[in-house]
Scaffold this motif. Structure first.
Motif, PDB file in Angstrom:
ATOM      1  N   GLN A 229      28.594  36.317  25.714  1.00 48.56           N
ATOM      2  CA  GLN A 229      28.889  36.077  27.125  1.00 48.56           C
ATOM      3  C   GLN A 229      30.383  36.184  27.362  1.00 48.56           C
ATOM      4  O   GLN A 229      31.192  35.777  26.527  1.00 48.56           O
ATOM      5  N   MET A 230      30.728  36.741  28.521  1.00 42.36           N
ATOM      6  CA  MET A 230      32.119  36.911  28.903  1.00 42.36           C
ATOM      7  C   MET A 230      32.334  36.311  30.291  1.00 42.36           C
ATOM      8  O   MET A 230      31.586  36.597  31.215  1.00 42.36           O
ATOM      9  N   ILE A 231      33.334  35.472  30.426  1.00 45.55           N
ATOM     10  CA  ILE A 231      33.662  34.884  31.722  1.00 45.55           C
ATOM     11  C   ILE A 231      34.514  35.883  32.502  1.00 45.55           C
ATOM     12  O   ILE A 231      35.492  36.423  31.984  1.00 45.55           O
ATOM     13  N   VAL A 232      34.129  36.121  33.749  1.00 49.29           N
ATOM     14  CA  VAL A 232      34.803  37.102  34.598  1.00 49.29           C
ATOM     15  C   VAL A 232      35.542  36.377  35.716  1.00 49.29           C
ATOM     16  O   VAL A 232      34.959  35.555  36.419  1.00 49.29           O
ATOM     17  N   GLY A 233      36.815  36.666  35.856  1.00 50.37           N
ATOM     18  CA  GLY A 233      37.585  36.100  36.956  1.00 50.37           C
ATOM     19  C   GLY A 233      38.432  34.907  36.588  1.00 50.37           C
ATOM     20  O   GLY A 233      39.185  34.405  37.419  1.00 50.37           O
ATOM     21  N   ALA A 234      38.345  34.441  35.331  1.00 53.66           N
ATOM     22  CA  ALA A 234      39.188  33.325  34.912  1.00 53.66           C
ATOM     23  C   ALA A 234      40.578  33.800  34.516  1.00 53.66           C
ATOM     24  O   ALA A 234      41.527  33.014  34.479  1.00 53.66           O
ATOM     25  N   ASP A 235      40.706  35.080  34.196  1.00 53.82           N
ATOM     26  CA  ASP A 235      42.015  35.649  33.873  1.00 53.82           C
ATOM     27  C   ASP A 235      42.230  36.880  34.746  1.00 53.82           C
ATOM     28  O   ASP A 235      41.442  37.166  35.639  1.00 53.82           O
ATOM     29  N   ALA A 262      30.480  34.816  36.283  1.00 51.14           N
ATOM     30  CA  ALA A 262      31.608  34.676  37.193  1.00 51.14           C
ATOM     31  C   ALA A 262      32.231  33.297  37.038  1.00 51.14           C
ATOM     32  O   ALA A 262      31.531  32.281  37.018  1.00 51.14           O
ATOM     33  N   TYR A 263      33.541  33.254  36.896  1.00 50.71           N
ATOM     34  CA  TYR A 263      34.257  31.988  36.758  1.00 50.71           C
ATOM     35  C   TYR A 263      33.984  31.094  37.962  1.00 50.71           C
ATOM     36  O   TYR A 263      34.011  31.534  39.113  1.00 50.71           O
ATOM     37  N   SER A 264      33.709  29.834  37.671  1.00 52.17           N
ATOM     38  CA  SER A 264      33.466  28.855  38.722  1.00 52.17           C
ATOM     39  C   SER A 264      34.543  27.779  38.628  1.00 52.17           C
ATOM     40  O   SER A 264      34.711  27.164  37.570  1.00 52.17           O
ATOM     41  N   PRO A 265      35.320  27.562  39.692  1.00 49.48           N
ATOM     42  CA  PRO A 265      36.366  26.534  39.643  1.00 49.48           C
ATOM     43  C   PRO A 265      35.794  25.174  39.274  1.00 49.48           C
ATOM     44  O   PRO A 265      34.677  24.825  39.662  1.00 49.48           O
ATOM     45  N   ILE A 266      36.541  24.423  38.495  1.00 43.53           N
ATOM     46  CA  ILE A 266      36.082  23.131  38.008  1.00 43.53           C
ATOM     47  C   ILE A 266      37.037  22.037  38.483  1.00 43.53           C
ATOM     48  O   ILE A 266      38.188  22.311  38.834  1.00 43.53           O
ATOM     49  N   PRO A 274      42.619  30.566  38.376  1.00 45.29           N
ATOM     50  CA  PRO A 274      42.624  30.891  39.810  1.00 45.29           C
ATOM     51  C   PRO A 274      41.983  29.764  40.610  1.00 45.29           C
ATOM     52  O   PRO A 274      41.034  29.119  40.145  1.00 45.29           O
ATOM     53  N   PRO A 275      42.457  29.509  41.823  1.00 44.39           N
ATOM     54  CA  PRO A 275      41.924  28.398  42.618  1.00 44.39           C
ATOM     55  C   PRO A 275      40.560  28.673  43.223  1.00 44.39           C
ATOM     56  O   PRO A 275      39.868  27.741  43.638  1.00 44.39           O
ATOM     57  N   VAL A 276      40.163  29.945  43.318  1.00 39.47           N
ATOM     58  CA  VAL A 276      38.871  30.283  43.913  1.00 39.47           C
ATOM     59  C   VAL A 276      38.076  31.157  42.952  1.00 39.47           C
ATOM     60  O   VAL A 276      38.644  31.849  42.094  1.00 39.47           O
ATOM     61  N   ALA A 277      36.771  31.107  43.115  1.00 41.83           N
ATOM     62  CA  ALA A 277      35.896  31.923  42.277  1.00 41.83           C
ATOM     63  C   ALA A 277      35.933  33.377  42.731  1.00 41.83           C
ATOM     64  O   ALA A 277      36.155  33.671  43.903  1.00 41.83           O
ATOM     65  N   PRO A 278      35.714  34.323  41.801  1.00 43.33           N
ATOM     66  CA  PRO A 278      35.591  35.725  42.219  1.00 43.33           C
ATOM     67  C   PRO A 278      34.305  35.887  43.017  1.00 43.33           C
ATOM     68  O   PRO A 278      33.382  35.077  42.890  1.00 43.33           O
ATOM     69  N   PRO A 279      34.214  36.914  43.860  1.00 48.01           N
ATOM     70  CA  PRO A 279      32.956  37.126  44.598  1.00 48.01           C
ATOM     71  C   PRO A 279      31.809  37.352  43.624  1.00 48.01           C
ATOM     72  O   PRO A 279      31.953  38.069  42.629  1.00 48.01           O
ATOM     73  N   LEU A 280      30.682  36.712  43.913  1.00 55.69           N
ATOM     74  CA  LEU A 280      29.543  36.818  43.012  1.00 55.69           C
ATOM     75  C   LEU A 280      29.072  38.257  42.856  1.00 55.69           C
ATOM     76  O   LEU A 280      28.550  38.643  41.805  1.00 55.69           O
TER      77      LEU A 280
END
Length: 438
Positions: A229-235, A262-266, A274-280
């Motif tokens: 699995q790869m997280i998308v949008g955290a970097d 997709a990265y989900s803000p925690i 990033p302060p917001v999640a990438p578009p799904l």
């Protein structure tokens, strides 16, 4: 006892919720096994956790963490050491009992198990392996088991895990090694890849043993292979970098799947995130692009306009799917002849799926195909017509050069093309057969 039962229920609530961030829980590709020779559970070798199998069946796996406590402090993880979340931990006996109980009630067909790191990688992996060992050897459980393994654990533990599990997975976490070093300092990209390499060697050995002419039963090792699995949008990695990493993983380790999450803000997130999640829809487009690499003959470098170092130019378009995007950038290669083009070229026609192409190739051996034949296969004529020649059909002169062709072909929403086509699709007037002919 009521108090104990409530405690166990609370653990399940916490640890099932904590597991929802892991997308890599598919059960496709395993061996077909049943309970005719005794034992509990069964699997028919296909299915996705809390989703639909390719044959349309809904497959349920108990998807939990052994514990959400973790000594690691990965910035993007809700269960990191510094996170202020409720913690829980199953004992091996509790988790084995839950799995068996849920199966007997016909709630599940298997188990997906991951865990935070407690004490050490070896100790945590020992606990995970114990769960699988107890289910298989003590209770004769023959349902599906997917284990998330820990790359820094003793290779002997990973080897034993493969004898009990249907699938093993090791998360690559992020597309680039430098991102992993910055956001997950306790993890090391080289260690993850070495563990993947060891799993591949074991899988290759098991495959060779199955192919060898021998009366002895071949050793069993993760028949559904390995995934990641790869997280998308955290970097800051763009889609071209993500797909290049995936292509390398498929080529080097023969992964069954790369999953994109997709990265989900925690809560209390690091300033490095990033302060917001990438578009799904970005996650959705990456899955489509991944499909093009695996089943349609596309190379990672040709799917995205611009290379890995091209920043914003290295991103997939969100309003249209990757194959249509490629076709619009390569209009000079169209239209192609439905009755003469080779399979590889037909696979690049927007709107033609891999199974449809196989049917076309088989059918045209016996007769000449018309555009109307594709309608009977529920192919979206509005999408394919500008890119095809067929008996009685030729796209109107200049159609492929129209500046508004993209707007006319784009679906109403980012996910619109996933909706099943009606038996007789409605075409826009521009693409009705009589309007498309020269």
């Amino acid at each position: 006892m009521p108090g104990t039962r409530m405690d166990l229920r609370r653990k399940l609530e916490i640890l099932a919720d904590a597991a929802k961030y892991d997308a890599s829980c598919a059960s496709s590709g395993t061996e077909k096994r049943d309970s005719l020779d005794g034992g509990l559970g069964s699997t028919e070798g296909m299915g996705i956790c809390h989703a639909y199998a390719p044959d349309g069946r809904c497959i349920s796996l108990l998807k939990v963490l052994l514990t959400n406590a973790c000594v690691y402090d990965c910035a993007y993880c809700i269960n990191r050491a510094a996170s202020n979340v409720p913690r829980a931990r199953f004992t091996v006996e509790e988790l084995v009992g839950l799995t068996l109980d849920f199966y007997r009630r016909n709630y599940i067909e298997g188990l997906f198990l991951s865990s935070g790191i407690i004490r050490s990688p070896d100790y945590t992996m020992e606990q995970i392996v114990r769960v699988a060992r107890e289910l298989r050897l003590t209770h004769g459980f023959k349902g599906y088991i997917h284990l998330k393994t820990i790359p820094d654990a003793d290779p002997a533990l990973l080897a034993e895990a493969g004898t009990h599990a249907d699938r093993l997975s090791i998360n690559i976490e992020l597309p680039r090694a430098e991102s992993l070093a910055a956001l997950a300092p306790e993890k090391e990209a080289g260690s993850i890849r070495r563990a993947m390499g060891r799993l591949r060697l074991r899988l290759d050995e098991a495959e060779a043993a199955r192919a060898a002419p021998s009366r002895a039963a071949p050793p069993r090792f993760a028949p559904a292979g390995q995934s990641t699995q790869m997280i998308v949008g955290a970097d800051a990695s763009n889609d071209a970098q993500v797909l290049a990493t995936s292509a390398g993983l498929y080529g080097s380790y023969r992964l069954r799947r790369v999953y994109y999450s997709a990265y989900s803000p925690i809560p209390d997130a690091s300033a490095a995130l990033p302060p917001v999640a990438p578009p799904l829809v970005r996650e959705h487009r990456l899955y489509q692009a991944d499909w093009l690499m695996r089943f349609y003959g596309f190379g990672a470098g040709e799917i995205v306009a611009g290379g890995p170092e091209d920043g914003a130019a290295g991103m997939l378009e969100l309003d249209i799917d990757p194959k249509l995007s490629w076709a619009l950038r390569h209009r000079h290669r169209f239209p192609v002849d439905l009755n003469r083009a080779d399979r590889e070229l037909l696979l690049r026609v927007p709107g033609l799926g891999a199974k449809t192409v196989e049917r076309i190739v088989a059918a045209r051996r016996h007769r000449t195909l018309r555009l109307e034949d594709l309608a009977r296969l529920r192919v979206p004529l509005r999408k394919v017509a500008p890119f095809l020649l067929a008996a009685g059909h030729r796209p109107r002169a200049g159609l492929l050069d129209r500046g508004d062709l993209r707007a006319l072909l784009a679906p109403a929403s980012g996910f619109g093309e996933g909706v099943a086509q009606p038996a007789r699709p409605t075409q826009l007037p521009l693409f009705a057969p009589e309007a498309m002919r020269a």
